[in-house]
Design a protein around this motif. Structure first.
Motif, mmCIF file in Angstrom:
data_model
loop_
_atom_site.group_PDB
_atom_site.id
_atom_site.type_symbol
_atom_site.label_atom_id
_atom_site.label_comp_id
_atom_site.label_asym_id
_atom_site.label_seq_id
_atom_site.Cartn_x
_atom_site.Cartn_y
_atom_site.Cartn_z
ATOM 1 N N ASP A 251 45.614 60.991 43.207
ATOM 2 C CA ASP A 251 45.087 62.305 42.839
ATOM 3 C C ASP A 251 43.563 62.207 42.784
ATOM 4 O O ASP A 251 43.026 61.416 42.005
ATOM 5 C CB ASP A 251 45.633 62.734 41.476
ATOM 6 N N PRO A 252 42.847 62.987 43.609
ATOM 7 C CA PRO A 252 41.384 62.850 43.649
ATOM 8 C C PRO A 252 40.698 63.117 42.313
ATOM 9 O O PRO A 252 39.635 62.564 42.038
ATOM 10 C CB PRO A 252 40.959 63.860 44.722
ATOM 11 N N ILE A 253 41.323 63.927 41.465
ATOM 12 C CA ILE A 253 40.721 64.226 40.169
ATOM 13 C C ILE A 253 40.712 62.994 39.275
ATOM 14 O O ILE A 253 39.901 62.891 38.352
ATOM 15 C CB ILE A 253 41.470 65.390 39.484
ATOM 16 N N SER A 254 41.587 62.032 39.570
ATOM 17 C CA SER A 254 41.695 60.839 38.712
ATOM 18 C C SER A 254 40.720 59.731 39.108
ATOM 19 O O SER A 254 40.712 58.674 38.479
ATOM 20 C CB SER A 254 43.127 60.298 38.747
ATOM 21 N N LEU A 255 39.911 59.953 40.107
ATOM 22 C CA LEU A 255 38.992 58.911 40.587
ATOM 23 C C LEU A 255 37.750 58.832 39.703
ATOM 24 O O LEU A 255 36.629 59.147 40.123
ATOM 25 C CB LEU A 255 38.613 59.179 42.052
ATOM 26 N N ASP A 256 37.965 58.391 38.508
ATOM 27 C CA ASP A 256 36.893 58.245 37.516
ATOM 28 C C ASP A 256 36.515 56.767 37.427
ATOM 29 O O ASP A 256 37.190 55.978 36.775
ATOM 30 C CB ASP A 256 37.364 58.755 36.156
#
Length: 276
Positions: free
Chosen positions: A104-109
């Motif tokens: 999930d791109p939003i999880s790339l923290d």
């Protein structure tokens, strides 16, 4: 591994070595009962091929009807993974269809230290790029399975016969079944050999209706995870939104959200030490 065959032989050899002169039937009754009890415990203990853990990821990358990508949530993999790998366990990564698992791109923290570690971890990176398909997994190789969350799981974890068989096999051999955030979608349809749902009567945590509403996806996901688990008899333990909430009930270890991922790994580690 538990080395049960070796333990059995050790007990047998010690018994017969120390008692060759008197023989089995000449033992005092109390000694016979002690030996019998010990052998019963040995044969009843769970049997595993190795100290191995399986992480399972979604293969689904589309957020329902939205023009939006999804997949698995990176921190829900990296946080428990490093807890267990650093403790010496061998970890394999599988996905529903095999091959590259979508993140999930939003999880790339990458301000998260575990996610940052992943970027430089060639072994784990390769495992994500080339995951095993769960149909190719030998469940008897694993002491525990971890179903990693992310919204993609809502489309391919639930009502999945391959997941159900894998879960039942590991659980009924005395292993640990774990899931994080949306990962408990994997547990919604699992029935044990006795015909009962795995989650029936068990306390567990999962992504809540409140949290789904917070991210604006209540009408996008195909079902309410919280409501579905409860409809199968689970006792949903509700934690405050976006705070750590981990529940361990009879070898089913679940975490409510991404914030719970590390503690899930710690609970699995504790549980595995108990069955080694």
């Amino acid at each position: 591994s538990l080395g049960l065959v070796g333990s059995e032989m050790c007990i047998r050899d010690r018994y017969f070595t120390s008692n060759r002169q008197i023989g089995w039937f000449n033992l005092y009754e109390k000694d016979s009962m002690k030996i019998l009890l010990l052998m019963t415990l040995v044969f009843a203990a769970p049997s595993f091929a190795a100290d191995k853990i399986l992480f399972v990821l979604t293969s689904h990358n589309k957020m329902g009807s939205l023009d939006m990508k999804t997949g698995f949530w990176l921190g829900e993999l990296t946080h428990p993974y490093y807890v267990l790998a650093d403790a010496g366990f061998e970890v394999d990564v599988a996905s529903i269809d095999g091959g590259m698992a979508p993140i999930d791109p939003i999880s790339l923290d990458f301000s998260d230290e575990n996610n940052a570690r992943f970027i430089n971890d060639k072994k784990l990176m390769a495992s994500i790029i080339n995951t095993k398909a769960i149909e190719d997994v030998n469940s008897e190789d694993y002491q525990a399975v971890v179903y990693v969350g992310g919204h993609g799981t809502m489309w391919d974890f639930s009502n999945n016969e391959r997941i159900n068989k894998l879960t039942v096999s590991i659980y009924e051999r005395g292993g640990i079944v774990s899931a994080i955030c949306h990962g408990p979608a994997a547990l919604t349809d699992v029935k044990l050999s006795n015909g009962q749902y795995l989650v029936k009567g068990k306390k567990l945590a999962a992504f809540t209706n409140e949290e789904e509403s917070n991210v604006g996806l209540t009408e996008v996901v195909p079902f309410s995870l919280q409501d579905t688990l409860m409809s199968k008899g689970a006792k949903h333990i509700y934690g405050a939104a976006w705070t750590v909430n981990v529940v361990n009930d009879r070898r089913v270890i679940t975490g409510q959200n991404p914030q719970s991922a590390r503690k899930v790994g710690e609970e699995i580690l504790t549980g595995l030490k108990g069955i080694k």
